[in-house]
Design an enzyme around this catalytic site. Structure first.
Site, PDB file in Angstrom:
ATOM      1  N   ASP A  25       0.967  -0.955   0.120  1.00  0.00           N
ATOM      2  CA  ASP A  25       0.097   0.129  -0.074  1.00  0.00           C
ATOM      3  C   ASP A  25       0.883   1.237  -0.124  1.00  0.00           C
ATOM      4  O   ASP A  25       1.562   1.721   0.968  1.00  0.00           O
ATOM      5  CB  ASP A  25      -1.088  -0.053   1.375  1.00  0.00           C
ATOM      6  CG  ASP A  25      -1.909   1.213   1.283  1.00  0.00           C
ATOM      7  OD1 ASP A  25      -1.691   2.187   0.592  1.00  0.00           O
ATOM      8  OD2 ASP A  25      -2.428   1.491   2.242  1.00  0.00           O
ATOM      9  N   ASP A 204     -13.317   5.141   1.318  1.00  0.00           N
ATOM     10  CA  ASP A 204     -11.638   5.216   1.524  1.00  0.00           C
ATOM     11  C   ASP A 204     -11.175   6.403   1.506  1.00  0.00           C
ATOM     12  O   ASP A 204     -11.016   7.166   0.266  1.00  0.00           O
ATOM     13  CB  ASP A 204     -10.912   4.477   0.373  1.00  0.00           C
ATOM     14  CG  ASP A 204      -9.604   4.226   0.603  1.00  0.00           C
ATOM     15  OD1 ASP A 204      -8.946   4.774   1.592  1.00  0.00           O
ATOM     16  OD2 ASP A 204      -8.905   3.402  -0.256  1.00  0.00           O
TER      17      ASP A 204
END
Lengths: 619, 176
Positions: A25, A204
């Site tokens: 990520d 998100d």
């Protein structure tokens, strides 16, 4: 290799060694690396046990990444790069908030660069330092080189931003198995963990980007229905509002770049404090010796950030509209990204959807965990019974410029990828022999309002009257969401074609050169590495071929089988040798001879899929 | 891998009719993607991965064309050699065109006035009309021959679906 690996039910393929694969990520504020260990996704911590790596790179005596760079940011702001993700695939003109960054920006054609103590750096290079640090962490932790990585990107990233991210990963020496959309990664981690079915929204809000994706989870298929977002909206912006509030209420004089960075850090601390407390103290000493002491309350924080919270709801409505759903049809809202910890965000989402959001996974880690699960599968470590499929979409429409500066959309937003679309165009003038093709991405009618991705020319069109030529333009978007455009003229059997891959700043050869330079190894090491890679590849192909012969040998005629077995024996003979070229040639030969076999095995798989019967039930 | 020469219906093992079982289509789509999707061939050779990419793209294209009622009707006509959107014959009844011009004006008034509610009403109207035309297509395409009526209906539907998507963008802008 030419053999397609189709897992046959109830027939164990030869046991493959687990290949080291990670999910990364690459965040605006923090980055993480995760892997699947014994079937369980885990985040890999550094030697001090810290899971996060601050996405901060400092160009000093040496290159520092993470906490060390973070510690230096207020006394060396020009050479310490934070939030580089906001600069990926962007030109200076794209950055509405360029003034917020204390860097010395340099405008290069189409993309921004940063002047540092050690020279000019591109956002791709800065990001690659972060990725390199994560690669080393993973290699240390897993005890060897990585087979590949899945790197996540915001779902709303356009083609330029995706390409830049992939370039950065390759520059960091990673084999990119897939670019994966962050909310989709989160949905995988969440869905597989909870065995969920139904339509879910993933909200998100990261450090610098916002995504809203709507997915349908059903019988092992994760199908993205729609996605929307804002690639310049995140926790950073909330910090900035607090920073502006500090300046407003404290009437302090002009600030140095270091002071600015210090106050931004204080603003962020205060924001984080307010997750658990009703008020947060802000105390700082500036370079002038002036001291500052303030208190920020939850209510003040909520009121100064109200417009930002509201800004996230626009994409939420847009995605719902595109999916033809209303909020009541959403079974659950999964919260992802550290910024969703803010109470005003939790409240706004709960009100909009009429239900409390789901916070049962760590919002900082869930994206990396999902990416690790996907990486594990793509590296060929799919466990038995683990049978799920991911169908993602492209976030923004892709098209071409036509007469009058207008956009002709070829692929519409939220189309499931991979996808290919062809469209015919023709010439405008008599005798026209060339055509300029301008590829754009965005929803607006006018080309000027869309993002320009690439320009190329198709030459060698046979001279004809206007309107007679048939120019077929093909857009192909792969499973990474990356676009490839080709054009060909096809009248009277005359064909010309050219292919472009939009690349932002770095060509393949440039990346290759930079990689070579960055290898600390001598040429011998390079060769040894190449040989080792070829051997691993050959072993994999040999194993797969043997397995396929065992399970599907019946699809072959005797001479075909002989040819394959012969080629296989040749690969096995060379595999332990030192001659990389000979091994490569043998592998290529095996690939060629197994191609028709692969096609037949695939047909059988498809036939089975359509009839819904298993092959073993037919035998 | 898959037979690229098959038509969209045959690809999913469906009869070539306008009326179609959406669940059956969904199920066939998922089964096919399960086989051909690039993720299923990530460890394969370059040439196989390219083939998987093409096959998966083809399946996606076919699914999209059959899933959407307007696209499906247009595709069915094309299987009968009829190009619904041919540029040489662009005829539509004048009263239909007049009505659409009026609607376009209403849309532009409502978006200038920043009135999402009025836009929503217009959208509902257009959707309702589309629903009626889609129902008419069931007999025009599946029962009756020749297909001239169906062709005209499809042209109207194409018109309306463009209008509907323009209204949707206007709503998004008005809400922003």
């Amino acid at each position: 290799m030419a053999l397609l690996q189709i897992a046959e039910p109830q027939q164990a393929l030869p046991k493959k060694p687990q290949r080291r694969a990670v999910g990364i990520d690459l965040g605006t504020t923090n980055s993480l690396v995760a892997t699947v260990r014994n079937g369980i996704p885990v985040v890999l911590a550094d030697e001090q046990g810290r899971p996060l790596l601050p996405s901060i790179v400092r160009y000093g005596e040496s290159v520092e990444v993470g906490y060390d760079a973070q510690a230096a940011q207020s006394h060396d702001p020009h050479n310490t790069i934070v939030s580089v993700k906001r600069l990926m695939g962007r030109g200076l003109a794209d950055l509405s908030d360029a003034r917020r960054f204390p860097y010395r920006f340099i405008e290069a054609p189409g993309l921004v660069q940063i002047q540092t103590r050690t020279g000019i750096r591109t956002p791709v290079e800065v990001s690659s330092e972060i990725l390199k640090a994560l690669r080393l962490r993973a290699e240390t932790s897993l005890g060897g080189e990585l087979a590949g990585a899945v790197v996540t990107v915001p779902a709303y990233f356009d083609d330029a931003q995706r390409q830049a991210t992939k370039d950065a990963a390759r520059l960091a020496g990673l084999k990119v198995l897939r670019l994966l959309n962050e909310p989709t990664a989160a949905a995988i981690a969440y869905g597989l963990d909870n065995g969920s079915e139904g339509v879910y929204a993933v909200y998100d809000l990261g450090g610098g980007t916002f995504d809203l994706s709507i997915l349908r989870l059903s019988r092992g298929v994760f199908e993205v229905l729609a996605t929307a977002g804002d690639t310049a909206l995140g926790g950073d912006d909330f910090d900035h509002r607090v920073y502006c509030w500090i300046l407003e209420v404290s009437s302090i004089g002009p600030l140095s770049a270091g002071d600015t960075r210090l106050l931004m850090m204080k603003a962020r601390e205060a924001k984080e404090n307010l997750t658990l407390h009703a008020s947060a103290p802000i105390v700082a000493t500036l370079s002038s010796g002036e001291t500052l002491s303030l208190t920020l309350t939850v209510d003040t924080f909520a009121s100064i950030t109200q417009t930002l919270v509201g800004k996230t709801l626009g994409p939420v409505r847009k995605a719902l509209r595109d999916a033809r759903l209303d909020p009541s049809q959403i079974k659950g809202v999964v919260m992802v990204g550290g910024a969703t910890r803010m109470p005003q965000i939790q409240k706004a989402v709960a009100e909009f959807f009429g239900q409390p959001p789901l916070n049962n996974l760590n919002p900082d880690q869930v994206v990396a965990l999902g990416a690790a699960i996907q990486a594990n599968v793509l590296a060929g470590n799919r466990a038995e019974g683990e049978d799920w499929l991911l169908l993602d979409v492209i976030p923004l429409s892709l098209g071409l410029e036509t007469m009058g500066g207008l956009t002709e959309k070829i692929i519409l937003r939220n189309a499931t990828i991979p996808i290919a679309r062809r469209q015919e165009f023709t010439t405008f003038r008599d005798g026209q022999t060339a055509m300029a093709i301008h590829v754009v991405q965005g929803e607006r009618e006018r080309v000027a309002d869309c993002r320009s991705l690439a320009r190329f020319e198709l030459r060698g069109i046979p001279p004809m009257t206007a309107g007679a030529a048939r120019i077929q333009v093909t857009f192909q978007v792969d499973a990474d969401g990356l676009l490839c455009v080709s054009a060909r003229e096809q009248t009277k059997g005359v064909e010309t074609s050219i292919e472009v891959k939009p690349s932002y700043g770095l060509s393949d050869t440039e990346i290759a050169r930079m990689l070579q330079e960055s290898y600390a190894h001598a040429a011998d090491d390079m060769n040894a590495r190449a040989l080792a890679e070829a051997q691993v590849d050959a072993e994999r192909i040999a194993t797969a071929t043997a397995g396929a012969l065992q399970t599907d040998g019946g699809l072959l005629l005797a001479p075909e089988r002989d040819a394959i077995e012969h080629a296989l024996a040749e690969v096995r003979r060379l595999i332990s040798g030192e001659d990389r070229r000979a091994l490569q040639a043998a592998v290529d030969a095996l690939n060629r001879v197994t191609e028709p076999f692969a096609a037949r095995r695939m047909d059988r798989g498809v036939a089975r899929a359509l009839t819904g019967r298993r092959v073993d039930a037919l035998n | 891998m898959i037979d690229f020469s098959q038509n969209h219906f045959a690809l999913f093992g469906l009869a070539p009719t306008y009326r179609l079982d959406a669940q059956q289509l969904d199920a066939a789509y998922r089964r096919l993607q399960n086989e051909v999707h690039p993720d299923r061939h990530a460890a394969a050779a370059e040439s196989d991965r390219r083939l998987a990419l093409q096959a998966s793209a083809r399946v996606n294209e076919a699914y999209r064309a059959l899933k959407n009622p307007v696209d499906r009707a247009q595709y069915l006509l094309s299987l009968h050699g009829i190009d619904a959107m041919s540029e040489t014959d662009t005829s539509l009844p004048p009263e239909f065109l007049e009505q659409q011009l009026e609607r376009r004006e209403a849309v532009s008034d409502a978006s200038l006035g920043g009135d999402p509610r009025a836009l929503e009403q217009l959208l509902a109207q257009v959707r309702a009309e589309m629903g009626a035309l889609e129902r008419a297509l069931q007999s025009e395409l599946d029962a009756a021959q020749p297909l001239t009526a169906a062709r005209s209906t499809v042209r109207k539907l194409k018109f309306l679906s463009k209008l509907a998507s323009d209204i949707e963008s206007a709503i998004v802008d008005a809400e922003a």
